[in-house]
Scaffold this active site. Sequence first.
Site, mmCIF file in Angstrom:
data_model
loop_
_atom_site.group_PDB
_atom_site.id
_atom_site.type_symbol
_atom_site.label_atom_id
_atom_site.label_comp_id
_atom_site.label_asym_id
_atom_site.label_seq_id
_atom_site.Cartn_x
_atom_site.Cartn_y
_atom_site.Cartn_z
ATOM 1 N N SER A 299 0.835 -1.215 0.000
ATOM 2 C CA SER A 299 0.000 0.000 0.000
ATOM 3 C C SER A 299 0.865 1.258 0.000
ATOM 4 O O SER A 299 0.602 2.213 -0.744
ATOM 5 C CB SER A 299 -0.884 0.030 1.251
ATOM 6 N N ARG B 249 -13.623 -7.742 -10.835
ATOM 7 C CA ARG B 249 -13.828 -7.008 -9.577
ATOM 8 C C ARG B 249 -14.638 -5.726 -9.792
ATOM 9 O O ARG B 249 -14.549 -5.092 -10.837
ATOM 10 C CB ARG B 249 -12.466 -6.710 -8.927
ATOM 11 N N SER C 152 -13.402 0.861 2.733
ATOM 12 C CA SER C 152 -12.430 0.632 1.669
ATOM 13 C C SER C 152 -11.430 1.776 1.587
ATOM 14 O O SER C 152 -11.781 2.905 1.239
ATOM 15 C CB SER C 152 -13.136 0.471 0.317
ATOM 16 N N GLN D 73 -9.165 1.875 -0.556
ATOM 17 C CA GLN D 73 -8.962 2.184 -1.979
ATOM 18 C C GLN D 73 -9.955 3.243 -2.446
ATOM 19 O O GLN D 73 -9.594 4.169 -3.177
ATOM 20 C CB GLN D 73 -9.112 0.906 -2.817
ATOM 21 N N ASP E 16 -6.629 -8.298 4.556
ATOM 22 C CA ASP E 16 -5.898 -9.179 3.629
ATOM 23 C C ASP E 16 -5.321 -10.417 4.325
ATOM 24 O O ASP E 16 -4.748 -11.287 3.668
ATOM 25 C CB ASP E 16 -4.759 -8.403 2.958
ATOM 26 N N LYS F 289 -12.215 -9.588 -3.476
ATOM 27 C CA LYS F 289 -10.757 -9.398 -3.563
ATOM 28 C C LYS F 289 -10.250 -10.087 -4.840
ATOM 29 O O LYS F 289 -11.037 -10.401 -5.730
ATOM 30 C CB LYS F 289 -10.103 -9.952 -2.297
#
Length: 464
Positions: free
Chosen positions: A49, A149, A194, A196, A346, A373
Amino acid sequence: PPRIKNGARLAMHQCRCQSRPRMNANATPHRFTPSAPLRGTIAVPGDKSISHRSLILGAIAVGETHVTGLLEGEDVLATAAAMRAMGADVERLGDGEWRVHGVGIGGLLQPDSAIDCGNSGTSARLLMGLVASHGITTSFVGDASLSKRPMGRVIEPLSLMGASFTASPGGRFPLMLEGAHPAVPITYRLPMPSAQVKSAVLLAGLNTPGITTVIEPVPTRDHSERMLRGFGAQIEVAEEDGARVIRLSGQTDLQPQDIVVPGDPSSAAFFMVAATLVEGSDLTIRNVGMNPTRAGLVGVLRQMGANIEEVDAREVGGEPVADLRVRHAALTGIEVDPSVAPSMIDEFPVLFVAAALAQGTTVTRGLEELRVKESDRLATMAAALEAVGARVEEREDGLTIHGTGGEPLRGSANARVKTHLDHRIAMSMAVAGLASRDGVEVDDTSPIATSFPNFMELLDGATR
Ligand code: S3P
Protein backbone atom coordinates in the site's frame (compact mmCIF):
# COMPACT_ATOMS: atom_id res chain seq x y z
CA PRO A 1 -13.52 17.19 -27.82
CA PRO A 2 -15.03 14.54 -30.13
CA ARG A 3 -11.70 13.69 -31.75
CA ILE A 4 -10.20 12.60 -28.46
CA LYS A 5 -13.35 10.67 -27.70
CA ASN A 6 -13.11 8.75 -30.95
CA GLY A 7 -9.45 8.02 -30.36
CA ALA A 8 -10.32 6.84 -26.90
CA ARG A 9 -13.05 4.56 -28.24
CA LEU A 10 -10.53 2.99 -30.56
CA ALA A 11 -8.17 2.37 -27.66
CA MET A 12 -11.09 0.87 -25.76
CA HIS A 13 -11.80 -1.48 -28.63
CA GLN A 14 -8.18 -2.56 -28.82
CA CYS A 15 -7.82 -3.12 -25.11
CA ARG A 16 -10.97 -5.24 -25.03
CA CYS A 17 -9.31 -7.69 -27.39
CA GLN A 18 -6.09 -7.82 -25.39
CA SER A 19 -7.64 -8.23 -22.01
CA ARG A 20 -10.36 -10.78 -22.63
CA PRO A 21 -10.29 -12.87 -19.44
CA ARG A 22 -7.82 -15.70 -19.92
CA MET A 23 -6.42 -18.30 -17.62
CA ASN A 24 -2.79 -17.98 -16.68
CA ALA A 25 -0.79 -19.55 -19.50
CA ASN A 26 2.32 -19.61 -17.30
CA ALA A 27 0.77 -21.35 -14.30
CA THR A 28 3.49 -22.67 -12.02
CA PRO A 29 2.26 -25.44 -9.73
CA HIS A 30 4.24 -26.22 -6.58
CA ARG A 31 4.04 -28.77 -3.79
CA PHE A 32 4.55 -27.49 -0.25
CA THR A 33 5.56 -30.28 2.13
CA PRO A 34 5.80 -30.68 5.90
CA SER A 35 8.47 -28.37 7.10
CA ALA A 36 11.41 -28.15 9.43
CA PRO A 37 11.02 -25.43 12.09
CA LEU A 38 11.24 -21.83 10.87
CA ARG A 39 14.29 -20.26 12.48
CA GLY A 40 16.58 -17.28 12.19
CA THR A 41 15.85 -13.73 11.07
CA ILE A 42 14.17 -12.58 7.89
CA ALA A 43 13.00 -9.26 6.47
CA VAL A 44 9.90 -9.16 4.29
CA PRO A 45 9.66 -6.77 1.30
CA GLY A 46 8.23 -3.27 1.51
CA ASP A 47 4.59 -2.51 2.19
CA LYS A 48 2.48 -2.74 -0.95
CA SER A 49 0.00 0.00 0.00
CA ILE A 50 2.74 2.45 0.97
CA SER A 51 4.79 1.61 -2.15
CA HIS A 52 1.90 2.43 -4.52
CA ARG A 53 1.23 5.69 -2.71
CA SER A 54 4.88 6.79 -2.67
CA LEU A 55 5.12 6.46 -6.47
CA ILE A 56 1.81 8.21 -7.07
CA LEU A 57 2.43 11.15 -4.73
CA GLY A 58 6.07 11.40 -5.84
CA ALA A 59 4.86 11.66 -9.44
CA ILE A 60 2.66 14.69 -8.72
CA ALA A 61 4.97 16.50 -6.29
CA VAL A 62 7.17 19.34 -7.51
CA GLY A 63 10.70 17.92 -7.75
CA GLU A 64 12.47 14.74 -6.74
CA THR A 65 11.18 12.11 -4.33
CA HIS A 66 13.51 9.36 -3.16
CA VAL A 67 12.10 6.02 -2.02
CA THR A 68 13.92 3.15 -0.29
CA GLY A 69 12.44 -0.24 0.57
CA LEU A 70 9.94 -0.02 -2.31
CA LEU A 71 8.15 -3.31 -3.00
CA GLU A 72 9.19 -4.40 -6.49
CA GLY A 73 6.22 -6.69 -7.00
CA GLU A 74 4.17 -6.73 -10.20
CA ASP A 75 1.34 -4.66 -8.68
CA VAL A 76 3.59 -1.77 -7.72
CA LEU A 77 5.46 -2.00 -11.04
CA ALA A 78 2.10 -1.54 -12.79
CA THR A 79 1.65 1.73 -10.88
CA ALA A 80 5.23 2.79 -11.75
CA ALA A 81 4.57 2.16 -15.45
CA ALA A 82 1.32 4.14 -15.31
CA MET A 83 3.01 7.13 -13.69
CA ARG A 84 5.71 7.03 -16.38
CA ALA A 85 3.07 6.78 -19.11
CA MET A 86 1.49 9.97 -17.72
CA GLY A 87 4.74 11.93 -17.82
CA ALA A 88 6.54 11.41 -14.51
CA ASP A 89 10.18 10.42 -14.52
CA VAL A 90 10.31 7.20 -12.48
CA GLU A 91 13.68 5.51 -12.20
CA ARG A 92 14.99 2.45 -10.36
CA LEU A 93 18.37 3.22 -8.78
CA GLY A 94 18.99 -0.11 -7.06
CA ASP A 95 17.33 -2.77 -4.93
CA GLY A 96 14.11 -1.14 -3.68
CA GLU A 97 15.64 2.28 -4.26
CA TRP A 98 13.72 4.55 -6.62
CA ARG A 99 13.75 8.17 -7.72
CA VAL A 100 10.57 9.91 -8.88
CA HIS A 101 10.64 13.29 -10.54
CA GLY A 102 7.13 14.69 -10.22
CA VAL A 103 5.18 16.78 -12.71
CA GLY A 104 3.28 18.87 -10.13
CA ILE A 105 -0.45 18.81 -9.32
CA GLY A 106 -2.45 18.94 -12.55
CA GLY A 107 0.62 18.21 -14.68
CA LEU A 108 -0.14 14.62 -15.71
CA LEU A 109 -0.32 13.92 -19.43
CA GLN A 110 -2.63 11.78 -21.53
CA PRO A 111 -1.03 8.30 -21.82
CA ASP A 112 -0.51 6.87 -25.33
CA SER A 113 -2.15 3.55 -24.58
CA ALA A 114 -4.40 1.84 -22.04
CA ILE A 115 -3.31 1.84 -18.39
CA ASP A 116 -2.70 -1.83 -17.62
CA CYS A 117 -3.24 -2.52 -13.91
CA GLY A 118 -2.50 -6.25 -14.21
CA ASN A 119 -3.81 -8.01 -11.08
CA SER A 120 -3.75 -4.87 -8.94
CA GLY A 121 -6.98 -3.50 -7.45
CA THR A 122 -4.98 -0.79 -5.69
CA SER A 123 -3.44 0.46 -8.95
CA ALA A 124 -6.89 0.38 -10.54
CA ARG A 125 -8.79 2.31 -7.89
CA LEU A 126 -6.06 4.80 -6.95
CA LEU A 127 -5.10 5.61 -10.55
CA MET A 128 -8.73 6.08 -11.58
CA GLY A 129 -9.02 8.61 -8.75
CA LEU A 130 -5.87 10.40 -9.83
CA VAL A 131 -6.92 10.60 -13.51
CA ALA A 132 -10.52 11.61 -12.70
CA SER A 133 -9.62 15.26 -12.04
CA HIS A 134 -7.33 15.69 -15.06
CA GLY A 135 -8.24 16.51 -18.65
CA ILE A 136 -7.24 12.97 -19.60
CA THR A 137 -9.24 10.33 -21.44
CA THR A 138 -7.86 6.83 -21.16
CA SER A 139 -8.86 3.21 -20.89
CA PHE A 140 -8.01 0.93 -17.96
CA VAL A 141 -7.42 -2.80 -18.37
CA GLY A 142 -6.39 -5.66 -16.12
CA ASP A 143 -6.02 -9.43 -15.91
CA ALA A 144 -8.86 -11.97 -15.64
CA SER A 145 -9.05 -11.56 -11.84
CA LEU A 146 -9.15 -7.74 -11.89
CA SER A 147 -11.69 -7.80 -14.73
CA LYS A 148 -14.17 -9.54 -12.41
CA ARG A 149 -13.83 -7.01 -9.58
CA PRO A 150 -16.33 -4.21 -8.97
CA MET A 151 -15.26 -0.72 -10.02
CA GLY A 152 -18.69 0.85 -9.38
CA ARG A 153 -17.44 1.73 -5.90
CA VAL A 154 -15.01 4.29 -7.39
CA ILE A 155 -17.06 5.11 -10.50
CA GLU A 156 -19.84 6.45 -8.25
CA PRO A 157 -17.92 9.10 -6.27
CA LEU A 158 -15.66 10.03 -9.21
CA SER A 159 -18.75 10.59 -11.40
CA LEU A 160 -20.11 12.91 -8.72
CA MET A 161 -16.86 14.86 -9.10
CA GLY A 162 -17.54 15.18 -12.84
CA ALA A 163 -15.61 12.31 -14.46
CA SER A 164 -17.40 10.10 -16.96
CA PHE A 165 -17.02 6.38 -17.49
CA THR A 166 -17.86 3.74 -20.06
CA ALA A 167 -17.40 0.48 -18.22
CA SER A 168 -17.85 -3.17 -19.15
CA PRO A 169 -21.10 -4.75 -17.90
CA GLY A 170 -21.44 -4.69 -14.11
CA GLY A 171 -19.14 -1.64 -13.81
CA ARG A 172 -16.02 -3.66 -14.54
CA PHE A 173 -12.75 -3.51 -16.49
CA PRO A 174 -11.96 -2.81 -19.21
CA LEU A 175 -13.34 0.68 -18.90
CA MET A 176 -12.87 4.12 -20.34
CA LEU A 177 -12.46 7.15 -18.08
CA GLU A 178 -12.83 10.75 -19.22
CA GLY A 179 -11.52 13.01 -16.49
CA ALA A 180 -13.18 16.25 -15.43
CA HIS A 181 -11.21 19.46 -15.51
CA PRO A 182 -12.01 21.26 -13.36
CA ALA A 183 -13.53 18.59 -11.14
CA VAL A 184 -16.13 19.36 -8.48
CA PRO A 185 -15.32 18.86 -4.78
CA ILE A 186 -17.69 16.46 -3.00
CA THR A 187 -18.48 15.21 0.46
CA TYR A 188 -18.57 11.45 0.22
CA ARG A 189 -19.60 8.98 2.91
CA LEU A 190 -18.01 5.58 2.22
CA PRO A 191 -20.72 2.93 1.76
CA MET A 192 -18.20 0.15 2.50
CA PRO A 193 -14.96 0.15 4.49
CA SER A 194 -12.43 0.63 1.67
CA ALA A 195 -9.11 2.44 1.80
CA GLN A 196 -8.96 2.18 -1.98
CA VAL A 197 -12.20 4.11 -2.44
CA LYS A 198 -11.20 6.66 0.21
CA SER A 199 -7.82 7.13 -1.49
CA ALA A 200 -9.36 7.40 -4.97
CA VAL A 201 -11.55 10.32 -3.83
CA LEU A 202 -8.67 12.03 -2.00
CA LEU A 203 -6.34 11.67 -5.00
CA ALA A 204 -9.03 13.14 -7.25
CA GLY A 205 -9.39 15.92 -4.67
CA LEU A 206 -5.74 16.91 -5.05
CA ASN A 207 -6.43 18.53 -8.43
CA THR A 208 -9.93 19.78 -7.53
CA PRO A 209 -10.56 23.37 -6.40
CA GLY A 210 -12.05 23.63 -2.90
CA ILE A 211 -12.41 21.06 -0.16
CA THR A 212 -13.00 17.37 -0.85
CA THR A 213 -14.40 15.52 2.16
CA VAL A 214 -14.47 11.77 2.83
CA ILE A 215 -16.46 10.41 5.77
CA GLU A 216 -15.40 7.00 7.05
CA PRO A 217 -17.91 5.40 9.42
CA VAL A 218 -15.46 2.46 9.83
CA PRO A 219 -11.77 3.41 9.83
CA THR A 220 -9.55 1.78 7.20
CA ARG A 221 -5.79 1.88 6.61
CA ASP A 222 -4.64 5.49 6.81
CA HIS A 223 -1.45 5.43 4.71
CA SER A 224 -2.86 7.96 2.23
CA GLU A 225 -3.66 10.48 4.95
CA ARG A 226 -0.26 10.04 6.63
CA MET A 227 1.65 10.33 3.38
CA LEU A 228 -0.39 13.28 2.10
CA ARG A 229 0.45 15.09 5.32
CA GLY A 230 4.13 14.20 4.84
CA PHE A 231 4.05 15.67 1.30
CA GLY A 232 2.63 18.90 2.72
CA ALA A 233 -0.96 18.57 1.48
CA GLN A 234 -3.60 20.57 3.32
CA ILE A 235 -5.41 17.69 4.98
CA GLU A 236 -7.31 17.51 8.26
CA VAL A 237 -8.66 14.43 9.96
CA ALA A 238 -11.33 14.80 12.65
CA GLU A 239 -13.54 12.48 14.66
CA GLU A 240 -17.17 13.61 14.26
CA ASP A 241 -20.25 11.70 15.45
CA GLY A 242 -18.26 8.47 15.69
CA ALA A 243 -16.91 8.73 12.12
CA ARG A 244 -13.52 9.79 10.74
CA VAL A 245 -13.89 12.89 8.59
CA ILE A 246 -11.05 13.71 6.19
CA ARG A 247 -10.95 17.13 4.56
CA LEU A 248 -8.49 17.87 1.78
CA SER A 249 -7.92 21.27 0.24
CA GLY A 250 -7.16 20.85 -3.46
CA GLN A 251 -4.66 22.40 -5.84
CA THR A 252 -1.85 23.13 -3.42
CA ASP A 253 1.66 21.99 -4.34
CA LEU A 254 3.13 18.81 -2.86
CA GLN A 255 6.74 18.89 -1.61
CA PRO A 256 8.94 15.94 -2.65
CA GLN A 257 9.91 13.54 0.15
CA ASP A 258 12.45 10.93 1.23
CA ILE A 259 10.36 7.86 1.94
CA VAL A 260 11.45 4.73 3.80
CA VAL A 261 8.89 1.99 3.18
CA PRO A 262 8.43 -0.38 6.15
CA GLY A 263 8.09 -4.17 5.70
CA ASP A 264 4.60 -5.30 4.71
CA PRO A 265 2.60 -6.72 7.64
CA SER A 266 0.41 -8.55 5.12
CA SER A 267 3.49 -10.40 3.84
CA ALA A 268 4.87 -10.97 7.35
CA ALA A 269 1.50 -12.60 8.17
CA PHE A 270 2.38 -15.81 6.28
CA PHE A 271 5.56 -16.22 8.29
CA MET A 272 3.83 -15.32 11.58
CA VAL A 273 1.32 -18.12 11.05
CA ALA A 274 3.88 -20.60 9.67
CA ALA A 275 6.21 -20.12 12.67
CA THR A 276 3.25 -20.39 15.05
CA LEU A 277 2.07 -23.67 13.49
CA VAL A 278 5.34 -25.53 12.90
CA GLU A 279 6.75 -27.07 16.09
CA GLY A 280 10.19 -25.90 17.18
CA SER A 281 9.97 -22.60 15.26
CA ASP A 282 11.58 -19.42 16.56
CA LEU A 283 11.61 -16.79 13.83
CA THR A 284 12.29 -13.07 13.92
CA ILE A 285 10.74 -10.92 11.20
CA ARG A 286 12.48 -7.58 11.03
CA ASN A 287 11.04 -4.16 10.28
CA VAL A 288 7.32 -5.01 10.11
CA GLY A 289 4.84 -2.14 9.73
CA MET A 290 2.66 -2.00 12.86
CA ASN A 291 0.27 0.78 11.88
CA PRO A 292 -2.82 0.07 14.05
CA THR A 293 -5.03 0.19 10.93
CA ARG A 294 -3.05 -2.82 9.61
CA ALA A 295 -1.91 -4.83 12.63
CA GLY A 296 -5.16 -6.64 13.52
CA LEU A 297 -3.78 -10.12 12.86
CA VAL A 298 -1.17 -9.87 15.63
CA GLY A 299 -3.88 -9.23 18.24
CA VAL A 300 -6.16 -11.98 16.92
CA LEU A 301 -3.36 -14.57 16.84
CA ARG A 302 -2.35 -13.60 20.38
CA GLN A 303 -5.96 -14.03 21.49
CA MET A 304 -5.75 -17.56 20.05
CA GLY A 305 -2.59 -18.23 22.08
CA ALA A 306 0.21 -17.25 19.69
CA ASN A 307 3.58 -16.19 21.05
CA ILE A 308 4.47 -13.00 19.17
CA GLU A 309 6.83 -10.54 20.78
CA GLU A 310 7.32 -7.00 19.53
CA VAL A 311 10.97 -6.05 19.77
CA ASP A 312 12.38 -2.55 19.32
CA ALA A 313 9.09 -0.78 18.49
CA ARG A 314 10.01 2.42 16.66
CA GLU A 315 8.79 4.89 14.06
CA VAL A 316 10.15 4.88 10.49
CA GLY A 317 9.03 7.51 7.98
CA GLY A 318 5.88 8.38 9.91
CA GLU A 319 4.79 4.73 10.34
CA PRO A 320 5.14 2.54 13.47
CA VAL A 321 7.47 -0.44 12.92
CA ALA A 322 8.75 -3.35 15.07
CA ASP A 323 10.70 -6.59 14.79
CA LEU A 324 8.44 -9.56 15.55
CA ARG A 325 9.78 -12.66 17.30
CA VAL A 326 7.39 -15.55 16.71
CA ARG A 327 7.70 -18.89 18.49
CA HIS A 328 5.62 -22.02 17.96
CA ALA A 329 2.50 -22.12 20.12
CA ALA A 330 -0.70 -24.16 20.33
CA LEU A 331 -3.75 -22.19 19.19
CA THR A 332 -7.34 -22.19 20.44
CA GLY A 333 -10.32 -21.26 18.28
CA ILE A 334 -12.09 -17.96 18.99
CA GLU A 335 -14.94 -15.81 17.72
CA VAL A 336 -13.16 -13.08 15.79
CA ASP A 337 -14.61 -9.63 16.57
CA PRO A 338 -15.95 -8.34 13.20
CA SER A 339 -14.81 -4.81 14.08
CA VAL A 340 -11.15 -5.82 13.63
CA ALA A 341 -11.78 -6.93 10.03
CA PRO A 342 -10.60 -3.73 8.26
CA SER A 343 -7.28 -3.84 10.16
CA MET A 344 -6.50 -7.35 8.87
CA ILE A 345 -8.65 -7.57 5.74
CA ASP A 346 -5.90 -9.18 3.63
CA GLU A 347 -4.83 -11.56 6.41
CA PHE A 348 -8.02 -13.64 6.68
CA PRO A 349 -6.91 -16.35 4.22
CA VAL A 350 -3.89 -17.17 6.39
CA LEU A 351 -5.88 -16.75 9.62
CA PHE A 352 -8.22 -19.45 8.27
CA VAL A 353 -5.20 -21.75 7.99
CA ALA A 354 -4.24 -21.00 11.60
CA ALA A 355 -7.85 -21.71 12.65
CA ALA A 356 -7.79 -25.04 10.80
CA LEU A 357 -5.03 -26.23 13.17
CA ALA A 358 -6.39 -24.68 16.38
CA GLN A 359 -8.12 -26.50 19.20
CA GLY A 360 -11.88 -25.94 18.82
CA THR A 361 -13.92 -23.73 16.56
CA THR A 362 -13.12 -20.32 15.07
CA VAL A 363 -16.00 -18.18 13.84
CA THR A 364 -15.48 -15.17 11.54
CA ARG A 365 -18.21 -12.74 10.53
CA GLY A 366 -18.67 -9.45 8.69
CA LEU A 367 -16.30 -10.43 5.89
CA GLU A 368 -18.46 -9.70 2.80
CA GLU A 369 -15.59 -7.61 1.39
CA LEU A 370 -13.49 -10.79 1.05
CA ARG A 371 -15.79 -11.88 -1.77
CA VAL A 372 -14.52 -9.08 -4.04
CA LYS A 373 -10.76 -9.40 -3.56
CA GLU A 374 -8.36 -10.97 -6.11
CA SER A 375 -10.68 -13.97 -5.77
CA ASP A 376 -13.76 -14.66 -3.67
CA ARG A 377 -11.59 -15.40 -0.66
CA LEU A 378 -14.36 -17.01 1.42
CA ALA A 379 -15.29 -19.50 -1.31
CA THR A 380 -11.71 -20.07 -2.47
CA MET A 381 -10.35 -20.70 1.04
CA ALA A 382 -13.30 -22.89 2.05
CA ALA A 383 -12.74 -25.09 -1.02
CA ALA A 384 -8.95 -25.16 -0.65
CA LEU A 385 -9.01 -26.00 3.06
CA GLU A 386 -11.66 -28.68 2.59
CA ALA A 387 -9.56 -30.22 -0.19
CA VAL A 388 -6.72 -30.72 2.30
CA GLY A 389 -8.86 -32.17 5.08
CA ALA A 390 -10.02 -29.16 7.14
CA ARG A 391 -13.60 -28.91 8.40
CA VAL A 392 -15.06 -25.63 7.17
CA GLU A 393 -18.55 -24.14 6.92
CA GLU A 394 -19.00 -21.26 4.51
CA ARG A 395 -21.58 -18.58 5.30
CA GLU A 396 -22.39 -15.46 3.29
CA ASP A 397 -20.27 -13.23 5.56
CA GLY A 398 -17.59 -15.54 6.91
CA LEU A 399 -16.22 -19.01 7.62
CA THR A 400 -16.64 -21.27 10.63
CA ILE A 401 -13.64 -23.57 10.99
CA HIS A 402 -13.34 -26.59 13.28
CA GLY A 403 -9.65 -27.02 14.03
CA THR A 404 -7.59 -30.21 14.29
CA GLY A 405 -6.28 -29.31 17.76
CA GLY A 406 -2.73 -29.12 16.46
CA GLU A 407 -2.70 -32.35 14.43
CA PRO A 408 -1.34 -31.72 10.92
CA LEU A 409 -3.93 -31.29 8.18
CA ARG A 410 -4.27 -34.37 5.99
CA GLY A 411 -2.98 -32.53 2.92
CA SER A 412 -3.53 -34.01 -0.50
CA ALA A 413 -1.37 -36.61 -2.16
CA ASN A 414 -2.81 -36.01 -5.64
CA ALA A 415 -5.23 -33.05 -5.66
CA ARG A 416 -4.19 -29.51 -6.59
CA VAL A 417 -5.79 -26.63 -4.71
CA LYS A 418 -7.13 -23.82 -6.89
CA THR A 419 -5.84 -20.31 -6.25
CA HIS A 420 -7.84 -18.40 -8.92
CA LEU A 421 -5.00 -15.92 -9.69
CA ASP A 422 -4.91 -14.89 -6.03
CA HIS A 423 -1.44 -14.44 -4.50
CA ARG A 424 -2.69 -14.57 -0.92
CA ILE A 425 -4.50 -17.87 -1.48
CA ALA A 426 -1.31 -19.36 -2.94
CA MET A 427 0.79 -18.24 0.06
CA SER A 428 -1.85 -19.25 2.62
CA MET A 429 -2.08 -22.74 1.15
CA ALA A 430 1.73 -22.90 1.10
CA VAL A 431 1.59 -22.40 4.88
CA ALA A 432 -1.11 -25.10 5.09
CA GLY A 433 1.30 -27.42 3.24
CA LEU A 434 4.01 -26.88 5.86
CA ALA A 435 1.54 -27.94 8.56
CA SER A 436 0.18 -30.97 6.68
CA ARG A 437 0.88 -34.71 6.60
CA ASP A 438 0.92 -35.34 2.83
CA GLY A 439 1.79 -31.85 1.59
CA VAL A 440 -0.33 -29.41 -0.39
CA GLU A 441 -0.05 -28.87 -4.13
CA VAL A 442 -0.92 -25.32 -5.17
CA ASP A 443 -2.07 -25.05 -8.81
CA ASP A 444 -0.29 -21.76 -9.55
CA THR A 445 2.34 -19.92 -7.52
CA SER A 446 3.08 -17.31 -10.21
CA PRO A 447 0.62 -14.71 -8.75
CA ILE A 448 2.83 -14.56 -5.63
CA ALA A 449 5.07 -12.22 -7.65
CA THR A 450 2.38 -9.54 -7.50
CA SER A 451 3.08 -8.81 -3.82
CA PHE A 452 5.94 -10.99 -2.51
CA PRO A 453 8.47 -11.86 -5.24
CA ASN A 454 10.97 -13.57 -2.88
CA PHE A 455 8.43 -15.54 -0.83
CA MET A 456 9.73 -18.96 -1.89
CA GLU A 457 13.34 -17.97 -1.28
CA LEU A 458 12.59 -16.66 2.23
CA LEU A 459 10.55 -19.75 3.05
CA ASP A 460 13.36 -22.04 1.89
CA GLY A 461 15.88 -20.05 3.92
CA ALA A 462 13.79 -20.03 7.10
CA THR A 463 13.06 -23.79 6.99
CA ARG A 464 16.54 -24.95 6.01
C1 S3P B 1 -5.55 -1.53 -0.08
C2 S3P B 1 -6.78 -1.60 0.51
C3 S3P B 1 -7.52 -2.84 0.71
C4 S3P B 1 -6.63 -4.07 0.57
C5 S3P B 1 -5.71 -3.97 -0.60
C6 S3P B 1 -4.83 -2.75 -0.51
C7 S3P B 1 -4.91 -0.22 -0.25
O1 S3P B 1 -8.55 -2.92 -0.26
O2 S3P B 1 -7.42 -5.23 0.47
O3 S3P B 1 -4.88 -5.12 -0.68
O4 S3P B 1 -3.68 -0.15 -0.52
O5 S3P B 1 -5.61 0.80 -0.12
P1 S3P B 1 -9.98 -2.21 -0.03
O6 S3P B 1 -9.72 -0.79 0.16
O7 S3P B 1 -10.74 -2.47 -1.29
O8 S3P B 1 -10.57 -2.89 1.16
